[in-house]
Scaffold this motif. Structure first.
Motif, PDB file in Angstrom:
ATOM      1  N   THR A 165       0.890  -1.328  -0.004  1.00 17.07           N
ATOM      2  CA  THR A 165      -0.015  -0.052   0.019  1.00 17.07           C
ATOM      3  C   THR A 165       0.899   1.249  -0.017  1.00 17.07           C
ATOM      4  O   THR A 165       1.801   1.202   0.582  1.00 17.07           O
ATOM      5  CB  THR A 165      -0.950   0.040   1.136  1.00 17.07           C
ATOM      6  OG1 THR A 165      -1.605  -1.049   1.092  1.00 17.07           O
ATOM      7  CG2 THR A 165      -1.745   1.322   1.138  1.00 17.07           C
ATOM      8  N   ALA A 166       0.501   2.007  -0.837  1.00 12.43           N
ATOM      9  CA  ALA A 166       1.289   3.423  -0.836  1.00 12.43           C
ATOM     10  C   ALA A 166       0.579   4.603  -0.279  1.00 12.43           C
ATOM     11  O   ALA A 166      -0.783   4.438   0.017  1.00 12.43           O
ATOM     12  CB  ALA A 166       1.230   4.181  -2.352  1.00 12.43           C
ATOM     13  N   ASP A 224       8.513  -4.744  -4.900  1.00 11.48           N
ATOM     14  CA  ASP A 224       7.213  -5.603  -5.099  1.00 11.48           C
ATOM     15  C   ASP A 224       7.138  -6.710  -4.023  1.00 11.48           C
ATOM     16  O   ASP A 224       6.059  -7.059  -3.707  1.00 11.48           O
ATOM     17  CB  ASP A 224       7.105  -5.957  -6.409  1.00 11.48           C
ATOM     18  CG  ASP A 224       6.718  -5.093  -7.392  1.00 11.48           C
ATOM     19  OD1 ASP A 224       6.346  -3.887  -6.885  1.00 11.48           O
ATOM     20  OD2 ASP A 224       6.611  -5.419  -8.666  1.00 11.48           O
ATOM     21  N   GLY A 225       8.412  -7.289  -3.847  1.00  9.51           N
ATOM     22  CA  GLY A 225       8.396  -8.534  -2.720  1.00  9.51           C
ATOM     23  C   GLY A 225       8.444  -7.902  -1.303  1.00  9.51           C
ATOM     24  O   GLY A 225       8.616  -8.866  -0.550  1.00  9.51           O
ATOM     25  N   GLY A 226       8.496  -6.735  -1.251  1.00 10.45           N
ATOM     26  CA  GLY A 226       8.894  -6.212   0.101  1.00 10.45           C
ATOM     27  C   GLY A 226      10.181  -6.044   0.673  1.00 10.45           C
ATOM     28  O   GLY A 226      10.592  -5.742   1.891  1.00 10.45           O
ATOM     29  N   ARG A 233       8.017  14.907  -3.732  1.00 11.57           N
ATOM     30  CA  ARG A 233       7.961  13.675  -4.440  1.00 11.57           C
ATOM     31  C   ARG A 233       9.068  13.109  -4.902  1.00 11.57           C
ATOM     32  O   ARG A 233       9.786  13.905  -5.653  1.00 11.57           O
ATOM     33  CB  ARG A 233       6.907  14.113  -5.553  1.00 11.57           C
ATOM     34  CG  ARG A 233       6.693  12.914  -6.415  1.00 11.57           C
ATOM     35  CD  ARG A 233       5.909  13.255  -7.601  1.00 11.57           C
ATOM     36  NE  ARG A 233       5.312  12.033  -8.359  1.00 11.57           N
ATOM     37  CZ  ARG A 233       6.116  11.480  -9.434  1.00 11.57           C
ATOM     38  NH1 ARG A 233       7.115  11.894  -9.496  1.00 11.57           N
ATOM     39  NH2 ARG A 233       5.456  10.772 -10.008  1.00 11.57           N
ATOM     40  N   TYR A 234       9.563  11.853  -4.467  1.00 10.31           N
ATOM     41  CA  TYR A 234      10.601  11.106  -5.051  1.00 10.31           C
ATOM     42  C   TYR A 234      10.284  10.126  -6.305  1.00 10.31           C
ATOM     43  O   TYR A 234       9.200   9.451  -5.967  1.00 10.31           O
ATOM     44  CB  TYR A 234      11.536  10.433  -3.926  1.00 10.31           C
ATOM     45  CG  TYR A 234      12.122  11.588  -3.072  1.00 10.31           C
ATOM     46  CD1 TYR A 234      13.468  11.804  -3.312  1.00 10.31           C
ATOM     47  CD2 TYR A 234      11.283  11.852  -1.721  1.00 10.31           C
ATOM     48  CE1 TYR A 234      13.901  12.984  -2.486  1.00 10.31           C
ATOM     49  CE2 TYR A 234      12.055  12.725  -0.960  1.00 10.31           C
ATOM     50  CZ  TYR A 234      13.348  13.258  -1.427  1.00 10.31           C
ATOM     51  OH  TYR A 234      14.212  14.183  -0.421  1.00 10.31           O
ATOM     52  N   GLU A 235      11.108  10.090  -7.181  1.00 12.20           N
ATOM     53  CA  GLU A 235      10.956   8.944  -8.030  1.00 12.20           C
ATOM     54  C   GLU A 235      12.197   8.143  -8.584  1.00 12.20           C
ATOM     55  O   GLU A 235      13.052   8.944  -8.767  1.00 12.20           O
ATOM     56  CB  GLU A 235      10.268   9.669  -9.575  1.00 12.20           C
ATOM     57  CG  GLU A 235      10.004   8.658 -10.480  1.00 12.20           C
ATOM     58  CD  GLU A 235       9.316   9.358 -11.579  1.00 12.20           C
ATOM     59  OE1 GLU A 235       9.897   8.903 -12.888  1.00 12.20           O
ATOM     60  OE2 GLU A 235       8.332  10.004 -11.366  1.00 12.20           O
ATOM     61  N   LEU A 236      12.097   7.139  -8.136  1.00  9.42           N
ATOM     62  CA  LEU A 236      13.247   5.984  -8.381  1.00  9.42           C
ATOM     63  C   LEU A 236      12.815   5.324  -9.690  1.00  9.42           C
ATOM     64  O   LEU A 236      12.008   4.650  -9.814  1.00  9.42           O
ATOM     65  CB  LEU A 236      13.507   5.303  -7.351  1.00  9.42           C
ATOM     66  CG  LEU A 236      13.848   5.901  -5.715  1.00  9.42           C
ATOM     67  CD1 LEU A 236      14.144   4.948  -4.841  1.00  9.42           C
ATOM     68  CD2 LEU A 236      14.838   6.978  -5.865  1.00  9.42           C
ATOM     69  N   ARG A 237      13.768   5.154 -10.589  1.00  9.09           N
ATOM     70  CA  ARG A 237      13.503   4.265 -11.818  1.00  9.09           C
ATOM     71  C   ARG A 237      14.387   3.066 -11.875  1.00  9.09           C
ATOM     72  O   ARG A 237      15.828   3.369 -11.606  1.00  9.09           O
ATOM     73  CB  ARG A 237      13.617   4.948 -13.059  1.00  9.09           C
ATOM     74  CG  ARG A 237      12.279   5.977 -13.281  1.00  9.09           C
ATOM     75  CD  ARG A 237      11.985   6.339 -14.748  1.00  9.09           C
ATOM     76  NE  ARG A 237      10.825   7.026 -14.735  1.00  9.09           N
ATOM     77  CZ  ARG A 237       9.836   6.900 -15.145  1.00  9.09           C
ATOM     78  NH1 ARG A 237       9.505   5.766 -15.402  1.00  9.09           N
ATOM     79  NH2 ARG A 237       8.888   7.577 -15.154  1.00  9.09           N
ATOM     80  N   ASP A 238      13.941   1.884 -11.941  1.00 13.06           N
ATOM     81  CA  ASP A 238      14.926   0.609 -12.105  1.00 13.06           C
ATOM     82  C   ASP A 238      15.546   0.591 -13.551  1.00 13.06           C
ATOM     83  O   ASP A 238      15.081   1.342 -14.305  1.00 13.06           O
ATOM     84  CB  ASP A 238      14.090  -0.262 -11.597  1.00 13.06           C
ATOM     85  CG  ASP A 238      12.977  -0.942 -12.507  1.00 13.06           C
ATOM     86  OD1 ASP A 238      12.988  -0.506 -13.489  1.00 13.06           O
ATOM     87  OD2 ASP A 238      12.199  -1.825 -12.120  1.00 13.06           O
ATOM     88  N   ALA A 239      16.288  -0.276 -13.692  1.00 18.74           N
ATOM     89  CA  ALA A 239      16.820  -0.569 -14.852  1.00 18.74           C
ATOM     90  C   ALA A 239      15.820  -0.696 -16.217  1.00 18.74           C
ATOM     91  O   ALA A 239      16.338  -0.526 -17.232  1.00 18.74           O
ATOM     92  CB  ALA A 239      17.930  -1.883 -14.889  1.00 18.74           C
ATOM     93  N   ASP A 240      14.830  -1.418 -15.881  1.00 21.38           N
ATOM     94  CA  ASP A 240      13.590  -1.423 -16.854  1.00 21.38           C
ATOM     95  C   ASP A 240      12.898  -0.133 -16.981  1.00 21.38           C
ATOM     96  O   ASP A 240      11.936  -0.246 -17.775  1.00 21.38           O
ATOM     97  CB  ASP A 240      12.689  -2.521 -16.696  1.00 21.38           C
ATOM     98  CG  ASP A 240      13.444  -3.799 -16.562  1.00 21.38           C
ATOM     99  OD1 ASP A 240      14.409  -4.108 -17.348  1.00 21.38           O
ATOM    100  OD2 ASP A 240      13.000  -4.964 -15.776  1.00 21.38           O
ATOM    101  N   GLY A 241      13.244   0.877 -16.231  1.00 20.25           N
ATOM    102  CA  GLY A 241      12.591   2.030 -16.408  1.00 20.25           C
ATOM    103  C   GLY A 241      11.239   2.360 -15.711  1.00 20.25           C
ATOM    104  O   GLY A 241      10.456   3.096 -15.833  1.00 20.25           O
ATOM    105  N   GLN A 242      10.916   1.175 -14.766  1.00 21.44           N
ATOM    106  CA  GLN A 242       9.673   1.348 -13.909  1.00 21.44           C
ATOM    107  C   GLN A 242       9.927   2.289 -12.761  1.00 21.44           C
ATOM    108  O   GLN A 242      10.992   2.224 -12.075  1.00 21.44           O
ATOM    109  CB  GLN A 242       9.367  -0.082 -13.382  1.00 21.44           C
ATOM    110  CG  GLN A 242       8.986  -1.146 -14.541  1.00 21.44           C
ATOM    111  CD  GLN A 242       7.865  -0.744 -15.220  1.00 21.44           C
ATOM    112  OE1 GLN A 242       6.672  -0.562 -14.916  1.00 21.44           O
ATOM    113  NE2 GLN A 242       8.070  -0.806 -16.751  1.00 21.44           N
ATOM    114  N   PRO A 243       8.994   3.034 -12.482  1.00 24.21           N
ATOM    115  CA  PRO A 243       9.033   4.142 -11.395  1.00 24.21           C
ATOM    116  C   PRO A 243       8.623   3.288 -10.137  1.00 24.21           C
ATOM    117  O   PRO A 243       7.646   2.861  -9.883  1.00 24.21           O
ATOM    118  CB  PRO A 243       8.244   5.096 -11.799  1.00 24.21           C
ATOM    119  CG  PRO A 243       7.161   4.353 -12.682  1.00 24.21           C
ATOM    120  CD  PRO A 243       7.739   3.368 -13.419  1.00 24.21           C
TER     121      PRO A 243
END
Length: 130
Positions: free
Chosen positions: A3-4, A26-28, A110-120
């Protein structure tokens, strides 16, 4: 499903803030800097539940993942939430532009992190300005 929710706090007008969080995948599992391709933050002043105004000098500011994320959870005197600890720490630089200009207002960081696949991965702090 995770939950966000906004993390809440307070900051003094004209001051900096050091913001801490535990950011997980996603896995915690805690996110570390190795899995993050880019990171940025923005600050907006809130005038009501939906209207925002960008804070000059604090829009889409790039961050280095190694500067704000730890590879392991940290548990020190800065963290009072639980015994697990935090893996994100950012001190907002107010040298050139105030981040929290108006007492009595609320600000959204607001923080935005992007993984190697570009998912925020997005997380936010809702701060009362004293």
């Amino acid at each position: 499903m995770l939950t966000a929710h906004d993390l809440c706090g307070a900051v003094h007008r004209g001051a900096t803030a050091t913001l801490l969080a535990r950011v997980v995948d996603d896995g915690g599992a805690p996110l570390g800097p190795a899995g993050i391709a880019s990171a940025s933050y923005s600050i907006e002043e809130l005038s009501d539940a939906s209207a925002t105004s960008p804070v000059a000098g604090h829009q889409a500011i790039d961050l280095e993942a190694d500067d704000v994320l730890f590879a392991t959870l940290q548990n020190d005197d800065h963290w009072l939430v639980d015994e697990l600890g935090y893996n994100f720490r950012h001190r907002i630089d107010v040298t050139d532009a105030p981040a929290f200009p108006t007492s009595g207002n609320r600000c959204l960081v607001r923080y935005e992190l992007r993984d190697a696949d570009g998912q925020p991965v997005v997380f936010r702090f809702r701060l009362e300005v004293l």
